[in-house]
Design a protein around this motif. Structure first.
Motif, PDB file in Angstrom:
ATOM      1  N   THR A  87       0.865  -1.167   0.000  1.00 55.83           N
ATOM      2  CA  THR A  87       0.000   0.000   0.000  1.00 55.83           C
ATOM      3  C   THR A  87       0.902   1.218   0.000  1.00 55.83           C
ATOM      4  O   THR A  87       1.730   1.378   0.894  1.00 55.83           O
ATOM      5  CB  THR A  87      -0.905   0.027   1.247  1.00 55.83           C
ATOM      6  OG1 THR A  87      -1.638  -1.190   1.306  1.00 55.83           O
ATOM      7  CG2 THR A  87      -1.853   1.198   1.208  1.00 55.83           C
ATOM      8  N   SER A  88       0.767   2.058  -1.017  1.00 55.28           N
ATOM      9  CA  SER A  88       1.565   3.282  -1.112  1.00 55.28           C
ATOM     10  C   SER A  88       0.661   4.493  -0.986  1.00 55.28           C
ATOM     11  O   SER A  88      -0.410   4.542  -1.597  1.00 55.28           O
ATOM     12  CB  SER A  88       2.289   3.351  -2.457  1.00 55.28           C
ATOM     13  OG  SER A  88       3.146   2.261  -2.630  1.00 55.28           O
ATOM     14  N   HIS A  89       1.103   5.470  -0.197  1.00 53.85           N
ATOM     15  CA  HIS A  89       0.396   6.739  -0.040  1.00 53.85           C
ATOM     16  C   HIS A  89       1.302   7.838  -0.582  1.00 53.85           C
ATOM     17  O   HIS A  89       2.478   7.891  -0.218  1.00 53.85           O
ATOM     18  CB  HIS A  89       0.074   7.021   1.432  1.00 53.85           C
ATOM     19  CG  HIS A  89      -0.759   5.955   2.065  1.00 53.85           C
ATOM     20  ND1 HIS A  89      -2.125   5.975   2.024  1.00 53.85           N
ATOM     21  CD2 HIS A  89      -0.420   4.828   2.738  1.00 53.85           C
ATOM     22  CE1 HIS A  89      -2.603   4.920   2.653  1.00 53.85           C
ATOM     23  NE2 HIS A  89      -1.583   4.201   3.092  1.00 53.85           N
ATOM     24  N   HIS A  90       0.764   8.704  -1.443  1.00 50.00           N
ATOM     25  CA  HIS A  90       1.539   9.773  -2.066  1.00 50.00           C
ATOM     26  C   HIS A  90       0.874  11.121  -1.765  1.00 50.00           C
ATOM     27  O   HIS A  90      -0.309  11.297  -2.021  1.00 50.00           O
ATOM     28  CB  HIS A  90       1.617   9.586  -3.578  1.00 50.00           C
ATOM     29  CG  HIS A  90       1.993   8.211  -4.009  1.00 50.00           C
ATOM     30  ND1 HIS A  90       3.276   7.730  -3.913  1.00 50.00           N
ATOM     31  CD2 HIS A  90       1.246   7.195  -4.512  1.00 50.00           C
ATOM     32  CE1 HIS A  90       3.304   6.475  -4.368  1.00 50.00           C
ATOM     33  NE2 HIS A  90       2.084   6.141  -4.722  1.00 50.00           N
ATOM     34  N   PHE A  91       1.650  12.064  -1.240  1.00 45.53           N
ATOM     35  CA  PHE A  91       1.186  13.420  -0.957  1.00 45.53           C
ATOM     36  C   PHE A  91       2.003  14.354  -1.841  1.00 45.53           C
ATOM     37  O   PHE A  91       3.218  14.471  -1.647  1.00 45.53           O
ATOM     38  CB  PHE A  91       1.392  13.760   0.519  1.00 45.53           C
ATOM     39  CG  PHE A  91       0.740  12.767   1.443  1.00 45.53           C
ATOM     40  CD1 PHE A  91      -0.576  12.944   1.833  1.00 45.53           C
ATOM     41  CD2 PHE A  91       1.435  11.652   1.906  1.00 45.53           C
ATOM     42  CE1 PHE A  91      -1.186  12.032   2.687  1.00 45.53           C
ATOM     43  CE2 PHE A  91       0.830  10.736   2.746  1.00 45.53           C
ATOM     44  CZ  PHE A  91      -0.487  10.924   3.135  1.00 45.53           C
ATOM     45  N   ASN A  92       1.371  15.004  -2.819  1.00 44.91           N
ATOM     46  CA  ASN A  92       2.105  15.741  -3.837  1.00 44.91           C
ATOM     47  C   ASN A  92       1.633  17.180  -4.008  1.00 44.91           C
ATOM     48  O   ASN A  92       0.479  17.495  -3.744  1.00 44.91           O
ATOM     49  CB  ASN A  92       1.947  15.059  -5.203  1.00 44.91           C
ATOM     50  CG  ASN A  92       2.787  13.830  -5.348  1.00 44.91           C
ATOM     51  OD1 ASN A  92       3.125  13.189  -4.370  1.00 44.91           O
ATOM     52  ND2 ASN A  92       3.127  13.481  -6.558  1.00 44.91           N
ATOM     53  N   LEU A  93       2.540  18.015  -4.503  1.00 44.20           N
ATOM     54  CA  LEU A  93       2.238  19.294  -5.118  1.00 44.20           C
ATOM     55  C   LEU A  93       2.396  19.084  -6.615  1.00 44.20           C
ATOM     56  O   LEU A  93       3.310  18.376  -7.053  1.00 44.20           O
ATOM     57  CB  LEU A  93       3.188  20.385  -4.642  1.00 44.20           C
ATOM     58  CG  LEU A  93       2.998  20.874  -3.223  1.00 44.20           C
ATOM     59  CD1 LEU A  93       4.114  21.842  -2.850  1.00 44.20           C
ATOM     60  CD2 LEU A  93       1.644  21.559  -3.058  1.00 44.20           C
ATOM     61  N   PHE A  94       1.527  19.703  -7.417  1.00 43.69           N
ATOM     62  CA  PHE A  94       1.622  19.502  -8.860  1.00 43.69           C
ATOM     63  C   PHE A  94       1.298  20.795  -9.584  1.00 43.69           C
ATOM     64  O   PHE A  94       0.670  21.703  -9.057  1.00 43.69           O
ATOM     65  CB  PHE A  94       0.668  18.387  -9.322  1.00 43.69           C
ATOM     66  CG  PHE A  94      -0.788  18.737  -9.220  1.00 43.69           C
ATOM     67  CD1 PHE A  94      -1.444  19.351 -10.281  1.00 43.69           C
ATOM     68  CD2 PHE A  94      -1.496  18.482  -8.069  1.00 43.69           C
ATOM     69  CE1 PHE A  94      -2.776  19.696 -10.179  1.00 43.69           C
ATOM     70  CE2 PHE A  94      -2.834  18.814  -7.960  1.00 43.69           C
ATOM     71  CZ  PHE A  94      -3.486  19.426  -9.023  1.00 43.69           C
ATOM     72  N   GLY A  95       1.753  20.845 -10.819  1.00 45.90           N
ATOM     73  CA  GLY A  95       1.401  21.912 -11.745  1.00 45.90           C
ATOM     74  C   GLY A  95       0.898  21.278 -13.020  1.00 45.90           C
ATOM     75  O   GLY A  95       1.367  20.210 -13.415  1.00 45.90           O
ATOM     76  N   GLU A  96      -0.072  21.909 -13.661  1.00 48.56           N
ATOM     77  CA  GLU A  96      -0.576  21.381 -14.925  1.00 48.56           C
ATOM     78  C   GLU A  96      -0.792  22.520 -15.907  1.00 48.56           C
ATOM     79  O   GLU A  96      -1.073  23.648 -15.519  1.00 48.56           O
ATOM     80  CB  GLU A  96      -1.848  20.562 -14.742  1.00 48.56           C
ATOM     81  CG  GLU A  96      -3.034  21.291 -14.211  1.00 48.56           C
ATOM     82  CD  GLU A  96      -4.226  20.379 -13.976  1.00 48.56           C
ATOM     83  OE1 GLU A  96      -4.113  19.149 -14.128  1.00 48.56           O
ATOM     84  OE2 GLU A  96      -5.293  20.913 -13.627  1.00 48.56           O
ATOM     85  N   VAL A  97      -0.616  22.183 -17.193  1.00 50.00           N
ATOM     86  CA  VAL A  97      -0.690  23.159 -18.267  1.00 50.00           C
ATOM     87  C   VAL A  97      -1.566  22.599 -19.376  1.00 50.00           C
ATOM     88  O   VAL A  97      -1.362  21.454 -19.796  1.00 50.00           O
ATOM     89  CB  VAL A  97       0.730  23.451 -18.821  1.00 50.00           C
ATOM     90  CG1 VAL A  97       0.684  24.414 -19.992  1.00 50.00           C
ATOM     91  CG2 VAL A  97       1.639  23.965 -17.725  1.00 50.00           C
ATOM     92  N   PRO A  98      -2.531  23.383 -19.899  1.00 45.09           N
ATOM     93  CA  PRO A  98      -3.286  22.920 -21.064  1.00 45.09           C
ATOM     94  C   PRO A  98      -2.399  22.977 -22.311  1.00 45.09           C
ATOM     95  O   PRO A  98      -1.628  23.925 -22.494  1.00 45.09           O
ATOM     96  CB  PRO A  98      -4.449  23.904 -21.160  1.00 45.09           C
ATOM     97  CG  PRO A  98      -4.027  25.112 -20.408  1.00 45.09           C
ATOM     98  CD  PRO A  98      -3.020  24.661 -19.392  1.00 45.09           C
TER      99      PRO A  98
END
Length: 194
Positions: A87-98
């Motif tokens: 079982t893996s738990h991931h806590f992330n910050l992300f950026g997205e671009v169209p």
């Protein structure tokens, strides 16, 4: 009858998010995780991956947000009397671009903290039909970097794929230091923006 009530309530909630939400800052994704080792599939079988994202800064040209995701995987150890699950738990910050003017194709980049729990179950046959099992749990932590993309197939529904590099650290009691090892995962699935 109970399943019908739950279905009606879920349909109402989904419809109300479309009515009352002008900006789609949340998304929920369900996918299938594939564990990769040296570019090839390892002995682990993916069960499910789910992720919730919240975009706290959403402009015309990019979005920034945070996400939480969980991966469930299982497999057999070379010994036929042992099974392993992760079982893996991931806590992330992300950026997205169209990537296009109609804003249906997006790319994203994220980084964050990962914790992974290993469960090894030993199955013991005591003879005369008596079988017992014992489970050991080990936790490790590290960081992750992921890159992905999504394509809107309907107004709020999309398909998505993500490649995730995971670096985990374990304590080596003989050398009295931490040793790192890498995991790579490919995740494909669908999502809903609300």
């Amino acid at each position: 009858m109970e399943k019908m009530k739950i279905t009606i309530i879920l349909a109402f909630l989904i419809a109300s998010t479309n009515t009352f939400s002008q900006e789609k800052n949340f998304s929920l994704e369900i996918g299938y995780p594939i564990e990769l080792s040296n570019g090839n599939s390892s002995g682990l079988t993916g069960i499910i991956n789910s992720r919730i994202k919240y975009r706290f800064w959403n402009t015309e040209s990019f979005g920034i947000g945070t996400s939480y995701s969980i991966d469930l995987l299982t497999g057999n150890i070379t010994s036929e009397n042992k099974k392993e699950s992760f079982t893996s738990h991931h806590f992330n910050l992300f950026g997205e671009v169209p990537l296009n003017s109609s804003k249906t194709l997006f790319t994203s980049l994220g980084a964050g903290y990962t914790t992974q729990s290993y469960y090894i179950t030993k199955i013991m046959d005591h003879g005369s039909g008596l079988i017992s099992s014992e489970t050991e749990k080990t936790n490790v932590g590290g960081f992750n970097i992921d890159i992905g993309g999504s394509y809107d197939i309907l107004k709020n529904f999309f398909i998505q794929g993500t490649f995730q590099f995971i670096r985990l650290y374990v304590n080596d009691f003989l050398l009295e230091e931490k040793i790192g090892f890498n995991k790579n995962r490919l995740k494909v699935g669908v999502g809903y923006r609300f």
